[in-house]
Design a protein around this motif. Structure first.
Motif, PDB file in Angstrom:
ATOM      1  N   PHE A  12      13.477  21.393  49.741  1.00  0.00           N
ATOM      2  CA  PHE A  12      14.164  22.474  50.450  1.00  0.00           C
ATOM      3  C   PHE A  12      15.671  22.269  50.504  1.00  0.00           C
ATOM      4  O   PHE A  12      16.412  23.202  50.812  1.00  0.00           O
ATOM      5  CB  PHE A  12      13.584  22.668  51.852  1.00  0.00           C
ATOM      6  N   ASN A  13      16.130  21.079  50.198  1.00  0.00           N
ATOM      7  CA  ASN A  13      17.565  20.814  50.105  1.00  0.00           C
ATOM      8  C   ASN A  13      18.036  20.734  48.654  1.00  0.00           C
ATOM      9  O   ASN A  13      19.115  20.238  48.370  1.00  0.00           O
ATOM     10  CB  ASN A  13      17.920  19.527  50.862  1.00  0.00           C
ATOM     11  N   PHE A  14      17.200  21.231  47.751  1.00  0.00           N
ATOM     12  CA  PHE A  14      17.511  21.339  46.317  1.00  0.00           C
ATOM     13  C   PHE A  14      17.827  19.996  45.660  1.00  0.00           C
ATOM     14  O   PHE A  14      18.556  19.940  44.677  1.00  0.00           O
ATOM     15  CB  PHE A  14      18.653  22.340  46.078  1.00  0.00           C
ATOM     16  N   ARG A  15      17.271  18.924  46.170  1.00  0.00           N
ATOM     17  CA  ARG A  15      17.436  17.608  45.546  1.00  0.00           C
ATOM     18  C   ARG A  15      16.411  17.397  44.450  1.00  0.00           C
ATOM     19  O   ARG A  15      16.647  16.665  43.505  1.00  0.00           O
ATOM     20  CB  ARG A  15      17.336  16.506  46.583  1.00  0.00           C
ATOM     21  N   LYS A  16      15.257  18.022  44.601  1.00  0.00           N
ATOM     22  CA  LYS A  16      14.182  17.983  43.602  1.00  0.00           C
ATOM     23  C   LYS A  16      13.560  19.367  43.530  1.00  0.00           C
ATOM     24  O   LYS A  16      13.561  20.104  44.516  1.00  0.00           O
ATOM     25  CB  LYS A  16      13.102  16.963  43.971  1.00  0.00           C
ATOM     26  N   ALA A  17      13.033  19.693  42.372  1.00  0.00           N
ATOM     27  CA  ALA A  17      12.409  21.006  42.189  1.00  0.00           C
ATOM     28  C   ALA A  17      10.928  20.957  42.536  1.00  0.00           C
ATOM     29  O   ALA A  17      10.288  19.911  42.419  1.00  0.00           O
ATOM     30  CB  ALA A  17      12.576  21.449  40.746  1.00  0.00           C
ATOM     31  N   PHE A  18      10.408  22.099  42.969  1.00  0.00           N
ATOM     32  CA  PHE A  18       8.972  22.238  43.135  1.00  0.00           C
ATOM     33  C   PHE A  18       8.358  22.389  41.752  1.00  0.00           C
ATOM     34  O   PHE A  18       8.898  23.093  40.906  1.00  0.00           O
ATOM     35  CB  PHE A  18       8.621  23.492  43.946  1.00  0.00           C
ATOM     36  N   SER A  19       7.231  21.749  41.520  1.00  0.00           N
ATOM     37  CA  SER A  19       6.497  21.953  40.265  1.00  0.00           C
ATOM     38  C   SER A  19       5.574  23.151  40.448  1.00  0.00           C
ATOM     39  O   SER A  19       5.358  23.629  41.573  1.00  0.00           O
ATOM     40  CB  SER A  19       5.671  20.710  39.915  1.00  0.00           C
ATOM     41  N   THR A  20       5.006  23.625  39.356  1.00  0.00           N
ATOM     42  CA  THR A  20       4.053  24.730  39.477  1.00  0.00           C
ATOM     43  C   THR A  20       2.831  24.293  40.278  1.00  0.00           C
ATOM     44  O   THR A  20       2.264  25.091  41.019  1.00  0.00           O
ATOM     45  CB  THR A  20       3.632  25.266  38.099  1.00  0.00           C
ATOM     46  N   ASP A  21       2.444  23.034  40.154  1.00  0.00           N
ATOM     47  CA  ASP A  21       1.330  22.525  40.966  1.00  0.00           C
ATOM     48  C   ASP A  21       1.688  22.553  42.448  1.00  0.00           C
ATOM     49  O   ASP A  21       0.855  22.905  43.292  1.00  0.00           O
ATOM     50  CB  ASP A  21       0.941  21.108  40.550  1.00  0.00           C
ATOM     51  N   ASP A  22       2.938  22.181  42.775  1.00  0.00           N
ATOM     52  CA  ASP A  22       3.398  22.229  44.165  1.00  0.00           C
ATOM     53  C   ASP A  22       3.319  23.655  44.693  1.00  0.00           C
ATOM     54  O   ASP A  22       2.836  23.892  45.803  1.00  0.00           O
ATOM     55  CB  ASP A  22       4.851  21.755  44.296  1.00  0.00           C
ATOM     56  N   LEU A  23       3.823  24.610  43.904  1.00  0.00           N
ATOM     57  CA  LEU A  23       3.813  26.012  44.336  1.00  0.00           C
ATOM     58  C   LEU A  23       2.393  26.524  44.525  1.00  0.00           C
ATOM     59  O   LEU A  23       2.114  27.268  45.470  1.00  0.00           O
ATOM     60  CB  LEU A  23       4.570  26.889  43.344  1.00  0.00           C
ATOM     61  N   ASN A  24       1.504  26.115  43.657  1.00  0.00           N
ATOM     62  CA  ASN A  24       0.109  26.522  43.803  1.00  0.00           C
ATOM     63  C   ASN A  24      -0.488  25.941  45.081  1.00  0.00           C
ATOM     64  O   ASN A  24      -1.186  26.649  45.821  1.00  0.00           O
ATOM     65  CB  ASN A  24      -0.705  26.100  42.583  1.00  0.00           C
ATOM     66  N   ASP A  25      -0.224  24.669  45.356  1.00  0.00           N
ATOM     67  CA  ASP A  25      -0.731  24.042  46.583  1.00  0.00           C
ATOM     68  C   ASP A  25      -0.192  24.742  47.829  1.00  0.00           C
ATOM     69  O   ASP A  25      -0.923  24.951  48.805  1.00  0.00           O
ATOM     70  CB  ASP A  25      -0.360  22.555  46.624  1.00  0.00           C
ATOM     71  N   ILE A  26       1.080  25.120  47.795  1.00  0.00           N
ATOM     72  CA  ILE A  26       1.690  25.827  48.922  1.00  0.00           C
ATOM     73  C   ILE A  26       1.025  27.187  49.095  1.00  0.00           C
ATOM     74  O   ILE A  26       0.692  27.595  50.214  1.00  0.00           O
ATOM     75  CB  ILE A  26       3.213  25.960  48.724  1.00  0.00           C
ATOM     76  N   ALA A  27       0.827  27.898  47.995  1.00  0.00           N
ATOM     77  CA  ALA A  27       0.191  29.209  48.047  1.00  0.00           C
ATOM     78  C   ALA A  27      -1.209  29.109  48.648  1.00  0.00           C
ATOM     79  O   ALA A  27      -1.575  29.903  49.527  1.00  0.00           O
ATOM     80  CB  ALA A  27       0.138  29.833  46.653  1.00  0.00           C
ATOM     81  N   VAL A  28      -1.985  28.138  48.196  1.00  0.00           N
ATOM     82  CA  VAL A  28      -3.340  27.943  48.723  1.00  0.00           C
ATOM     83  C   VAL A  28      -3.285  27.657  50.223  1.00  0.00           C
ATOM     84  O   VAL A  28      -4.049  28.231  51.008  1.00  0.00           O
ATOM     85  CB  VAL A  28      -4.071  26.813  47.955  1.00  0.00           C
ATOM     86  N   ALA A  29      -2.360  26.787  50.636  1.00  0.00           N
ATOM     87  CA  ALA A  29      -2.235  26.442  52.057  1.00  0.00           C
ATOM     88  C   ALA A  29      -1.865  27.663  52.901  1.00  0.00           C
ATOM     89  O   ALA A  29      -2.287  27.775  54.050  1.00  0.00           O
ATOM     90  CB  ALA A  29      -1.193  25.336  52.242  1.00  0.00           C
ATOM     91  N   LEU A  30      -1.100  28.585  52.313  1.00  0.00           N
ATOM     92  CA  LEU A  30      -0.687  29.794  53.038  1.00  0.00           C
ATOM     93  C   LEU A  30      -1.670  30.949  52.892  1.00  0.00           C
ATOM     94  O   LEU A  30      -1.507  31.991  53.523  1.00  0.00           O
ATOM     95  CB  LEU A  30       0.699  30.246  52.544  1.00  0.00           C
ATOM     96  N   GLY A  31      -2.666  30.775  52.028  1.00  0.00           N
ATOM     97  CA  GLY A  31      -3.644  31.829  51.810  1.00  0.00           C
ATOM     98  C   GLY A  31      -3.102  32.987  50.979  1.00  0.00           C
ATOM     99  O   GLY A  31      -3.523  34.130  51.160  1.00  0.00           O
ATOM    100  N   ILE A  32      -2.146  32.687  50.094  1.00  0.00           N
ATOM    101  CA  ILE A  32      -1.573  33.697  49.209  1.00  0.00           C
ATOM    102  C   ILE A  32      -1.666  33.189  47.776  1.00  0.00           C
ATOM    103  O   ILE A  32      -2.167  32.093  47.533  1.00  0.00           O
ATOM    104  CB  ILE A  32      -0.107  34.012  49.582  1.00  0.00           C
TER     105      ILE A  32
END
Length: 56
Positions: A12-32
């Protein structure tokens, strides 16, 4: 999600990028879907840049 605070801090401080796996995990956790995350980012970018055409 099973990730520590530093994981999110770095991303969130742009020091590292989210991977597509990270984004998928976040989406699943949010139910989207990952497509929902991408659409939301496009919408936000379009609101900041009047020259950017946003399509759904």
């Amino acid at each position: 999600m099973g990730r520590n605070k530093k994981f999110f801090y770095d991303r969130f401080n742009f020091r590292k990028a989210f991977s597509t796996d990270d984004l998928n995990d976040i989406a699943v956790a949010l139910g989207i879907t990952m497509a929902d995350i991408i659409s939301s980012a496009r919408l936000a970018a379009g609101m900041k840049s009047p020259d950017l055409e946003v399509t759904a």
